[in-house]
Write a protein that holds these residues in place. Structure first.
Motif, PDB file in Angstrom:
ATOM      1  N   ALA A 195       7.692   5.418  -1.658  1.00  0.00           N
ATOM      2  CA  ALA A 195       8.114   4.503  -2.718  1.00  0.00           C
ATOM      3  C   ALA A 195       9.598   4.665  -3.005  1.00  0.00           C
ATOM      4  CB  ALA A 195       7.310   4.749  -3.996  1.00  0.00           C
ATOM      5  N   GLU A 196      10.204   3.591  -3.486  1.00  0.00           N
ATOM      6  CA  GLU A 196      11.610   3.619  -3.852  1.00  0.00           C
ATOM      7  C   GLU A 196      11.789   4.322  -5.190  1.00  0.00           C
ATOM      8  OE1 GLU A 196      12.816  -0.423  -3.934  1.00  0.00           O
ATOM      9  OE2 GLU A 196      12.677  -0.701  -1.757  1.00  0.00           O
ATOM     10  N   VAL A 197      12.984   4.871  -5.384  1.00  0.00           N
ATOM     11  CA  VAL A 197      13.275   5.599  -6.620  1.00  0.00           C
ATOM     12  C   VAL A 197      13.101   4.694  -7.835  1.00  0.00           C
ATOM     13  CG1 VAL A 197      15.058   6.812  -7.930  1.00  0.00           C
ATOM     14  CG2 VAL A 197      14.839   7.197  -5.462  1.00  0.00           C
ATOM     15  N   SER A 198      13.578   3.458  -7.740  1.00  0.00           N
ATOM     16  CA  SER A 198      13.490   2.534  -8.868  1.00  0.00           C
ATOM     17  C   SER A 198      12.046   2.210  -9.239  1.00  0.00           C
ATOM     18  CB  SER A 198      14.236   1.235  -8.541  1.00  0.00           C
ATOM     19  OG  SER A 198      13.688   0.612  -7.393  1.00  0.00           O
ATOM     20  N   THR A 199      11.136   2.337  -8.254  1.00  0.00           N
ATOM     21  CA  THR A 199       9.730   2.046  -8.509  1.00  0.00           C
ATOM     22  C   THR A 199       9.051   3.163  -9.293  1.00  0.00           C
ATOM     23  OG1 THR A 199       9.551   0.734  -6.489  1.00  0.00           O
ATOM     24  CG2 THR A 199       7.494   1.547  -7.442  1.00  0.00           C
ATOM     25  N   VAL A 200       9.355   4.404  -8.931  1.00  0.00           N
ATOM     26  CA  VAL A 200       8.653   5.539  -9.538  1.00  0.00           C
ATOM     27  C   VAL A 200       9.390   6.153 -10.727  1.00  0.00           C
ATOM     28  CG1 VAL A 200       7.513   6.121  -7.378  1.00  0.00           C
ATOM     29  CG2 VAL A 200       9.708   7.177  -7.923  1.00  0.00           C
ATOM     30  N   ALA A 201      10.673   5.847 -10.886  1.00  0.00           N
ATOM     31  CA  ALA A 201      11.458   6.476 -11.960  1.00  0.00           C
ATOM     32  C   ALA A 201      10.819   6.334 -13.344  1.00  0.00           C
ATOM     33  CB  ALA A 201      12.874   5.916 -11.962  1.00  0.00           C
ATOM     34  N   PRO A 202      10.313   5.147 -13.719  1.00  0.00           N
ATOM     35  CA  PRO A 202       9.701   5.031 -15.052  1.00  0.00           C
ATOM     36  C   PRO A 202       8.479   5.926 -15.252  1.00  0.00           C
ATOM     37  CG  PRO A 202      10.235   2.857 -14.162  1.00  0.00           C
ATOM     38  CD  PRO A 202      10.401   3.838 -13.046  1.00  0.00           C
ATOM     39  N   ILE A 203       7.827   6.333 -14.143  1.00  0.00           N
ATOM     40  CA  ILE A 203       6.649   7.186 -14.246  1.00  0.00           C
ATOM     41  C   ILE A 203       7.020   8.554 -14.794  1.00  0.00           C
ATOM     42  CG2 ILE A 203       4.734   8.205 -12.918  1.00  0.00           C
ATOM     43  CD1 ILE A 203       5.058   5.949 -10.915  1.00  0.00           C
ATOM     44  N   GLU A 204       8.294   8.910 -14.683  1.00  0.00           N
ATOM     45  CA  GLU A 204       8.777  10.197 -15.198  1.00  0.00           C
ATOM     46  C   GLU A 204       8.355  10.402 -16.651  1.00  0.00           C
ATOM     47  OE1 GLU A 204      11.097  13.707 -14.519  1.00  0.00           O
ATOM     48  OE2 GLU A 204      10.903  12.037 -13.124  1.00  0.00           O
ATOM     49  N   TYR A 205       8.293   9.326 -17.384  1.00  0.00           N
ATOM     50  CA  TYR A 205       8.050   9.432 -18.823  1.00  0.00           C
ATOM     51  C   TYR A 205       6.569   9.570 -19.163  1.00  0.00           C
ATOM     52  CZ  TYR A 205      12.893   8.133 -18.811  1.00  0.00           C
ATOM     53  OH  TYR A 205      14.241   8.131 -18.568  1.00  0.00           O
ATOM     54  N   THR A 206       5.685   9.491 -18.165  1.00  0.00           N
ATOM     55  CA  THR A 206       4.270   9.746 -18.439  1.00  0.00           C
ATOM     56  C   THR A 206       4.025  11.211 -18.765  1.00  0.00           C
ATOM     57  OG1 THR A 206       3.792  10.128 -16.074  1.00  0.00           O
ATOM     58  CG2 THR A 206       3.527   7.877 -16.917  1.00  0.00           C
ATOM     59  N   ILE A 207       5.025  12.061 -18.515  1.00  0.00           N
ATOM     60  CA  ILE A 207       4.871  13.475 -18.865  1.00  0.00           C
ATOM     61  C   ILE A 207       4.694  13.644 -20.371  1.00  0.00           C
ATOM     62  CG2 ILE A 207       7.332  14.000 -19.166  1.00  0.00           C
ATOM     63  CD1 ILE A 207       6.775  16.671 -17.722  1.00  0.00           C
TER      64      ILE A 207
ATOM     65  N   PRO B 172       0.814  -1.219   0.000  1.00  0.00           N
ATOM     66  CA  PRO B 172       0.000   0.000   0.000  1.00  0.00           C
ATOM     67  C   PRO B 172       0.848   1.269   0.000  1.00  0.00           C
ATOM     68  CG  PRO B 172      -0.861  -1.587   1.568  1.00  0.00           C
ATOM     69  CD  PRO B 172       0.475  -2.101   1.133  1.00  0.00           C
ATOM     70  N   LYS B 173       1.950   1.268   0.746  1.00  0.00           N
ATOM     71  CA  LYS B 173       2.816   2.443   0.779  1.00  0.00           C
ATOM     72  C   LYS B 173       3.400   2.725  -0.605  1.00  0.00           C
ATOM     73  CE  LYS B 173       4.193   2.279   5.641  1.00  0.00           C
ATOM     74  NZ  LYS B 173       5.326   2.242   6.592  1.00  0.00           N
ATOM     75  N   GLN B 174       3.819   1.668  -1.308  1.00  0.00           N
ATOM     76  CA  GLN B 174       4.338   1.844  -2.659  1.00  0.00           C
ATOM     77  C   GLN B 174       3.268   2.443  -3.570  1.00  0.00           C
ATOM     78  OE1 GLN B 174       7.328   1.454  -3.870  1.00  0.00           O
ATOM     79  NE2 GLN B 174       8.424   0.290  -2.343  1.00  0.00           N
ATOM     80  N   SER B 175       2.027   1.989  -3.409  1.00  0.00           N
ATOM     81  CA  SER B 175       0.926   2.491  -4.226  1.00  0.00           C
ATOM     82  C   SER B 175       0.687   3.978  -3.968  1.00  0.00           C
ATOM     83  CB  SER B 175      -0.355   1.705  -3.947  1.00  0.00           C
ATOM     84  OG  SER B 175      -0.188   0.340  -4.273  1.00  0.00           O
ATOM     85  N   VAL B 176       0.775   4.378  -2.705  1.00  0.00           N
ATOM     86  CA  VAL B 176       0.613   5.788  -2.356  1.00  0.00           C
ATOM     87  C   VAL B 176       1.740   6.610  -2.983  1.00  0.00           C
ATOM     88  CG1 VAL B 176       0.674   7.452  -0.455  1.00  0.00           C
ATOM     89  CG2 VAL B 176      -0.635   5.340  -0.224  1.00  0.00           C
ATOM     90  N   GLY B 177       2.970   6.098  -2.920  1.00  0.00           N
ATOM     91  CA  GLY B 177       4.099   6.792  -3.515  1.00  0.00           C
ATOM     92  C   GLY B 177       3.941   6.956  -5.013  1.00  0.00           C
ATOM     93  N   VAL B 178       3.477   5.910  -5.675  1.00  0.00           N
ATOM     94  CA  VAL B 178       3.245   5.966  -7.116  1.00  0.00           C
ATOM     95  C   VAL B 178       2.177   7.011  -7.444  1.00  0.00           C
ATOM     96  CG1 VAL B 178       2.296   4.686  -9.082  1.00  0.00           C
ATOM     97  CG2 VAL B 178       4.014   3.626  -7.613  1.00  0.00           C
ATOM     98  N   ALA B 179       1.099   7.052  -6.652  1.00  0.00           N
ATOM     99  CA  ALA B 179       0.020   8.014  -6.883  1.00  0.00           C
ATOM    100  C   ALA B 179       0.534   9.448  -6.741  1.00  0.00           C
ATOM    101  CB  ALA B 179      -1.126   7.760  -5.912  1.00  0.00           C
TER     102      ALA B 179
END
Length: 286
Positions: free
Chosen positions: A235-247, A7-14
């Motif tokens: 969330a860990e950096v490796s988890t959210v880093a790919p989200i950068e490209y949703t821009i 759940p914490k990872q999910s919150v970080g991703v959001a």
């Protein structure tokens, strides 16, 4: 990953998705404002309204902000680099499609690795260098999607990515001893002062509609920095880093609905190359 950690990872991703959306909204607002206002004035208002999220963030710390710093020249240098990043980005996005400039700006991570290797002497593996070169190929392909008459603006967009990388490397150095709020405060003050040097009769008092756009731009830019911080708490950096490209998705949507821009095939292909190389780079272990 444990069940409790999920759940914490999910919150970080959001949080991270929201932060990227805020950045895209800031870019789209700035592009809209370049139609009727000089870039120096846009940078000025961006800095003014970006103070609001900083004040809120500092209030959450429940302690007074110590503005004195032994490394204040480095703070001023970072402020100048961020100002250069903002001005060059606004200059290029004024004439180029939002999705194209956004794709070029995604060269940031590759410039950051290059600057870290050269300036901070960080070790970079051969595979990482290969991925960096692949990312540059993607940028070149994306640039090929604009006309030759826009070559100056594409060059400025690449310069914006380089300045951002230099600012990021300097931020990493400052973060060892300085707080995030202090770094951001010095940067905003530097941007305010530097933007005033462009003060001229071309500056005009915005009406209420444009004033709200200025506020949206500055608040989105300032708030995104705070939301990024919240994301990394969960969330860990490796988890959210790919989200950068949703821009890229947000930039394409804003470009289409606000400016009737349709990305070219080369821009899309180049962006995909950048995304693949960037995600692979983020997943590599140092």
């Amino acid at each position: 990953m444990s069940v409790a950690a999920a759940p914490k990872q999910s919150v970080g991703v959001a949080f991270y998705v929201f932060a990227i959306f805020l950045l895209a909204a800031m870019d789209a607002s700035a592009k809209w404002l370049t139609k009727g206002y000089p870039i120096g004035e846009i940078a000025f208002f961006r800095a003014v309204f970006a103070f609001a999220p900083l004040i809120v963030a500092q209030a959450r710390e429940r302690k007074s902000l110590e503005l004195r710093s032994k490394v204040w020249p480095l703070h001023l240098l970072r402020g100048a680099l961020v100002m250069g990043t903002v001005v060059t980005f606004f200059f290029s996005v004024k004439e180029l499609p939002l999705a194209t400039v956004t794709a070029i700006s995604l060269a940031n991570p590759f410039f950051m690795v290059l600057c870290s290797a050269l300036l901070l002497k960080e070790a970079v593996s051969t595979l990482r260098w290969v991925l960096i070169l692949l990312g540059f190929v993607g940028v070149l392909v994306a640039i090929g999607g604009v006309s030759l008459t826009a070559s100056l603006f594409t060059a400025v967009a690449v310069l914006s990515a380089l300045l951002y990388a230099l600012a990021a490397v300097l931020t990493k150095h400052l973060a060892r001893t300085e707080s995030a709020v202090l770094i951001a405060a010095y940067t905003n003050v530097s941007m305010l002062v530097l933007s005033l040097f462009s003060l001229s009769p071309s500056w005009t008092l915005p009406g209420w509609h444009d004033f709200l756009l200025f506020a949206l731009m500055g608040l989105a830019g300032g708030l995104s920095n705070y939301v990024f911080t919240l994301a990394f708490r969960f969330a860990e950096v490796s988890t959210v880093a790919p989200i950068e490209y949703t821009i890229l998705v947000w930039a394409a949507l804003f470009g289409f609905f606000l400016f009737s821009e349709i990305p070219t095939t080369l821009t899309i292909v180049g962006a995909l190359i950048i995304v693949v190389s960037g995600i692979a780079n983020a997943r590599l272990r140092r």
